[in-house]
Enzyme design. Structure first.
Site, short mmCIF file in Angstrom:
data_model
loop_
_atom_site.label_atom_id
_atom_site.label_comp_id
_atom_site.label_asym_id
_atom_site.label_seq_id
_atom_site.Cartn_x
_atom_site.Cartn_y
_atom_site.Cartn_z
N LYS A 1 10.21 0.04 13.69
CA LYS A 1 10.80 0.33 12.37
C LYS A 1 11.88 1.40 12.52
O LYS A 1 12.95 1.32 11.91
CB LYS A 1 9.73 0.84 11.40
CG LYS A 1 8.66 -0.19 11.07
CD LYS A 1 7.67 0.39 10.06
CE LYS A 1 6.44 -0.49 9.93
NZ LYS A 1 5.39 0.07 9.11
N LYS B 1 0.84 -1.20 0.00
CA LYS B 1 0.00 0.00 0.00
C LYS B 1 0.88 1.26 0.00
O LYS B 1 0.67 2.18 -0.76
CB LYS B 1 -0.92 -0.04 1.22
CG LYS B 1 -1.86 1.12 1.32
CD LYS B 1 -2.80 0.98 2.50
CE LYS B 1 -3.51 2.31 2.75
NZ LYS B 1 -4.30 2.31 3.97
N GLU C 1 -3.89 -5.94 15.29
CA GLU C 1 -3.38 -4.66 14.78
C GLU C 1 -4.51 -3.62 14.81
O GLU C 1 -4.28 -2.44 15.00
CB GLU C 1 -2.80 -4.80 13.37
CG GLU C 1 -1.89 -3.63 13.00
CD GLU C 1 -1.15 -3.79 11.67
OE1 GLU C 1 -1.83 -3.85 10.63
OE2 GLU C 1 0.09 -3.84 11.67
N GLY D 1 -4.86 -1.58 5.08
CA GLY D 1 -4.09 -2.73 4.56
C GLY D 1 -4.71 -4.07 4.94
O GLY D 1 -4.86 -4.96 4.12
N ARG D 2 -5.09 -4.21 6.21
CA ARG D 2 -5.61 -5.52 6.67
C ARG D 2 -7.04 -5.76 6.23
O ARG D 2 -7.63 -6.79 6.58
CB ARG D 2 -5.43 -5.66 8.19
CG ARG D 2 -5.97 -4.50 9.00
CD ARG D 2 -5.42 -4.53 10.43
NE ARG D 2 -5.76 -3.31 11.16
CZ ARG D 2 -5.03 -2.22 11.17
NH1 ARG D 2 -3.90 -2.18 10.46
NH2 ARG D 2 -5.39 -1.17 11.87
N HIS E 1 -2.96 -32.38 19.88
CA HIS E 1 -1.80 -33.14 20.39
C HIS E 1 -0.74 -32.19 20.90
O HIS E 1 0.43 -32.55 21.00
CB HIS E 1 -1.26 -34.05 19.28
CG HIS E 1 -2.29 -35.02 18.84
ND1 HIS E 1 -2.46 -36.26 19.41
CD2 HIS E 1 -3.28 -34.91 17.92
CE1 HIS E 1 -3.48 -36.88 18.85
NE2 HIS E 1 -4.01 -36.07 17.95
N GLU F 1 10.63 -4.74 3.99
CA GLU F 1 10.64 -6.16 3.64
C GLU F 1 10.27 -6.35 2.17
O GLU F 1 10.92 -7.08 1.42
CB GLU F 1 9.63 -6.93 4.50
CG GLU F 1 10.00 -7.08 5.96
CD GLU F 1 9.48 -5.93 6.83
OE1 GLU F 1 9.24 -4.82 6.30
OE2 GLU F 1 9.34 -6.14 8.04
O1 F6P Z 1 3.73 -2.02 9.62
C1 F6P Z 1 2.41 -2.45 9.64
C2 F6P Z 1 1.82 -2.36 8.26
O2 F6P Z 1 1.70 -1.02 7.91
C3 F6P Z 1 0.49 -3.05 8.15
O3 F6P Z 1 -0.54 -2.32 8.65
C4 F6P Z 1 0.43 -3.31 6.69
O4 F6P Z 1 -0.55 -4.24 6.34
C5 F6P Z 1 1.83 -3.77 6.43
O5 F6P Z 1 2.63 -2.98 7.30
C6 F6P Z 1 2.31 -3.64 5.02
O6 F6P Z 1 2.24 -2.32 4.57
P1 F6P Z 1 2.33 -1.98 3.03
O7 F6P Z 1 1.18 -2.63 2.34
O8 F6P Z 1 2.26 -0.48 2.97
O9 F6P Z 1 3.63 -2.51 2.51
#
Ligand code: F6P
Length: 538
Positions: free
Chosen positions: A502, A200, A347, A261-262, A378, A206
Site C-alpha cells: 500500500k 472497518k 492472511e 476484518g476476515r 477438467h 479501493e
Molecule cells: O489490507 C488488508 C485488509 O486490511 C484486510 O485485512 C481487510 O479485510 C481489508 O484490508 C479491508 O479493510 P477495511 O475493512 O478496513 O476496508
C-alpha cells in the site's frame, strides 16, 4: 511448534516416516471400523478423515500435541475475550457476534446485540417499503462496496444462500478497477439502489474510490438537494468519518477493533446478506456458527471437529510434506468458498515470526486454493492425480443437494466420491500395464497410466447448504485457523505484511500522475510506469 516437546516431535516424525511406506486402503483393511472411527460431527457437518495417511498411533500423538499446546484452553481464551491479539493488544471476539457469551466482556455482547437490533429494524423498514430511495421508490438492489474481510464473507454467504428468499438483489464490488463497479451499475437504477460502504478502517483506497464513484452515480439521478444519505449505509469502526459522507446516524453501523476484518461476516458487515436474503436467513447463519462454537468449547480434542482439522493440517504440512491445501466444494453454491478461505487462512497464518519476533520453526500456513467441482476435474486435477507436488485436500459434499434434476445431482455426488476414491487408490503399476497393453503400449510407456494414489484428504459432509450449515462451516474453518496459529505460535489476527504494498502504491501513483516520484524506485518499475503513462497519454 510453540510448546511441543522434542520427544513428541521426534515421535511424529517417526510415525510419518513409517506411514509413508503404507497405503491408505490397506489401513482400512487393518483397522476395523476405520471409516466410522476417523470422523467427527457437529452442527450439520461431518469431518471424515479416514482417507488420510494416518493410523491410531499417529492420531494419538497429534492429540497429545493438542494437549501440550493447550488447544482447549486457547479456545476458552478466545471466546472469553482475553487479549489474544497480542501485537494489537485486543481480544478477538467474533464468536460473541453470533451469541457465544464472553465471560469477560458482557458489555460488548450488549453492544453487539443493540447493533443487531438496529440492523434488523433498518432491514425490515427497507423490505416493507417504509424506507425508500429519495424519489420514493422501493429498493430493489443493494451493492456492497468493500474488500477483503468487508467483501468475501457476505459475497460467499449471499451467493451460497440466494434463493431462500430474495427481497433485494445483492451485488458485490471490491476491485478498484473501475470496470468492476461500472459493470455492476450498468443494469441498475440509481433510484432503487442502496449502497453499503463497508470498511472497518474507512480508509481502504479501493472501497473509498468505489464509494465516491457510486455516490456520483446516485447523485446523477437525484433532484438537487435530495438526501442521498437515504441510499447509503456505512459499516465501520470510524462512525464519525462515515458521518462526513452525509450518511444519517441510523444508517451507520459500528464495527469494533475486537473483530478482525476476515472474521467479521457475523457483524453489520453481513448487512447485505440480511438485505438480500431476509433477516431470518442472516440469523440462521449466526445460529449455525454459534452451534459450532458450542461444539468446539465442549468437545474433547478426539471428537472436536475444528481441532481435528487443524491437527490434520499440521500432520500433512509438517510431517508429510504438503505445502498446498486444496478445497474442493462439490456445490456451485460454495463457489466462493476457496476465495473466502484464502483470506481467512493465508492472511491469518501466512507469517514467519511470532508476536515476539521469534522466527517460527516450521512452515507457515500452506497455500490454499481450489474451486467448485466438477470444473477443476477438467483442469488441474491432472496435477492432483499424477503431479509430483504434495498437497492435502478437503472435498466438501452437501448431502441434501437441493432441488432440480436428480440425475445431474447424483452425477455431481458420484464425481465427488469418485475423486476421493481415485485420490486414495490411484492406479497400480499392474493395472497401468494392463491398460497400456489394451492400447498397444509396451511396459515402459504404460507407466504414463500409473497414478500413485495415497493422496491424503478429508471429506466434509454437510447436511445441506443451509444458512445453519454454512454458518457452521465458516466457523469451523475460523477455529481451525485459530488452532493452527496457536500450534505455529503466531498471531492470526494482524496482517502487517500487506502494508508495504500500500505504501509503495502511493509512491507509484505519484509517478504515474506526474512522471516523477520522490521515492527511489528501480529502473524496471520506472520503465513500466512510463509505458503506462504513454499508453494513457490522451
Ligand atoms: O489490507 C488488508 C485488509 O486490511 C484486510 O485485512 C481487510 O479485510 C481489508 O484490508 C479491508 O479493510 P477495511 O475493512 O478496513 O476496508
Amino acid at each position: 511448534m510453540a510448546a511441543s516437546t522434542p520427544a513428541l516431535h521426534e515421535a511424529l516424525l517417526h510415525a510419518a516416516s513409517s506411514l509413508r511406506t503404507q497405503r491408505v486402503e490397506e489401513l482400512f483393511d487393518s483397522t476395523s471400523e476405520r471409516a466410522t472411527r476417523y470422523r467427527c460431527s457437529a452442527a450439520g457437518l461431518t469431518l471424515d478423515f479416514s482417507k488420510h495417511l494416518l493410523d491410531d498411533s499417529a492420531w494419538q500423538r497429534l492429540l497429545e500435541l493438542a494437549d501440550i499446546e493447550s488447544l482447549p484452553e486457547a479456545f476458552s481464551a478466545l471466546v472469553g475475550g482475553e487479549l489474544i491479539n497480542r501485537s494489537e493488544q485486543r481480544p478477538a471476539l467474533h464468536t460473541l457476534l453470533r451469541g457465544t457469551a464472553s465471560s469477560q466482556h458482557p458489555e460488548k455482547s450488549q453492544e453487539a446485540q443493540a447493533t443487531l437490533t438496529r440492523m434488523q429494524d433498518l432491514v425490515q423498514a427497507i423490505h416493507s417499503g417504509q424506507s425508500t430511495g429519495c424519489t420514493g421508490k422501493r429498493f430493489t438492489d443493494v451493492i456492497n462496496l468493500g474488500i477483503g474481510g468487508s467483501d468475501l464473507g457476505p459475497r460467499l454467504a449471499y451467493d451460497a444462500l440466494k434463493g431462500f428468499d430474495a427481497p433485494v438483489q445483492a451485488h458485490f464490488v471490491a476491485n478498484i478497477d473501475p470496470e468492476d463497479l461500472d459493470r455492476t451499475l450498468a443494469p441498475l437504477n440509481p433510484e432503487t439502489t442502496l449502497v453499503v460502504i463497508c470498511s472497518k478502517s474507512f480508509s481502504t483506497e479501493e472501497t473509498l474510490s468505489n464509494a465516491k464513484r457510486a455516490s456520483e452515480w446516485l447523485r446523477s439521478a437525484a433532484q438537487p438537494g435530495e438526501a442521498l444519505g437515504r441510499h447509503l449505509i456505512a459499516v465501520t469502526t470510524q462512525v464519525e468519518q462515515a458521518g462526513e459522507w452525509h450518511i444519517p446516524p441510523e444508517r451507520c453501523f459500528p464495527l469494533w477493533d475486537w473483530v478482525g476484518g476476515r472474521y467479521s461476516v457475523w457483524s453489520a458487515v453481513g448487512i447485505s446478506i440480511a438485505l438480500g436474503l431476509g433477516w431470518s436467513t442472516f440469523q440462521r447463519l449466526l445460529e449455525g456458527a454459534r452451534r459450532l462454537d458450542e461444539h468446539t468449547a465442549t468437545t474433547l480434542p478426539d471428537a472436536n471437529l475444528p481441532m481435528a482439522m487443524a491437527l490434520l493440517e499440521i500432520w500433512q504440512t509438517h510431517y508429510l510434506g504438503a505445502n498446498t491445501h486444496v478445497v474442493l466444494p462439490y456445490a456451485q453454491k460454495l463457489a466462493h468458498l476457496p476465495d473466502f478461505l484464502q483470506q481467512l487462512t493465508m492472511e491469518s497464518n501466512g507469517k514467519r515470526v511470532s508476536p515476539k519476533g521469534q522466527p517460527i520453526e516450521h512452515d507457515s500456513a500452506p497455500v490454499l486454493w481450489g474451486s467448485a467441482g466438477t470444473i477443476g476435474q477438467h483442469s488441474y486435477y491432472q496435477l492432483l492425480h499424477q503431479g509430483t507436488r504434495s498437497f492435502s485436500a478437503d472435498i466438501i459434499i452437501p448431502l441434501r443437494s437441493g432441488k432440480g434434476d436428480i440425475k445431474a445431482r447424483r452425477a455431481l455426488a458420484a464425481h465427488a466420491l469418485a475423486q476421493s476414491r481415485a485420490l486414495m487408490v490411484g492406479r497400480s503399476a499392474e493395472d497401468a500395464r494392463a491398460l497400456g497393453a489394451q492400447r498397444g503400449f509396451d511396459e515402459t510407456t504404460s507407466r504414463q497410466f500409473e497414478l500413485p494414489g495415497n493422496r491424503s484428504h478429508s471429506l466434509i459432509l454437510m447436511s445441506e447448504v443451509s444458512p445453519e450449515c454454512l454458518g457452521a462451516l465458516i466457523a469451523a474453518y475460523e477455529h481451525k485457523t485459530y488452532f493452527l496459529a496457536v500450534l505455529l505460535g503466531i498471531n492470526p489476527f494482524d496482517q502487517w505484511g500487506v502494508e508495504l504494498g500500500k505504501e509503495i502504491a502511493g509512491q507509484i501513483r505519484e509517478l504515474l500522475a506526474s512522471g516523477k516520484s520522490e521515492a527511489e524506485l528501480d529502473p524496471a518499475t520506472i520503465a513500466a510506469a512510463s509505458a503506462w503513462r504513454e499508453a494513457n497519454a490522451d
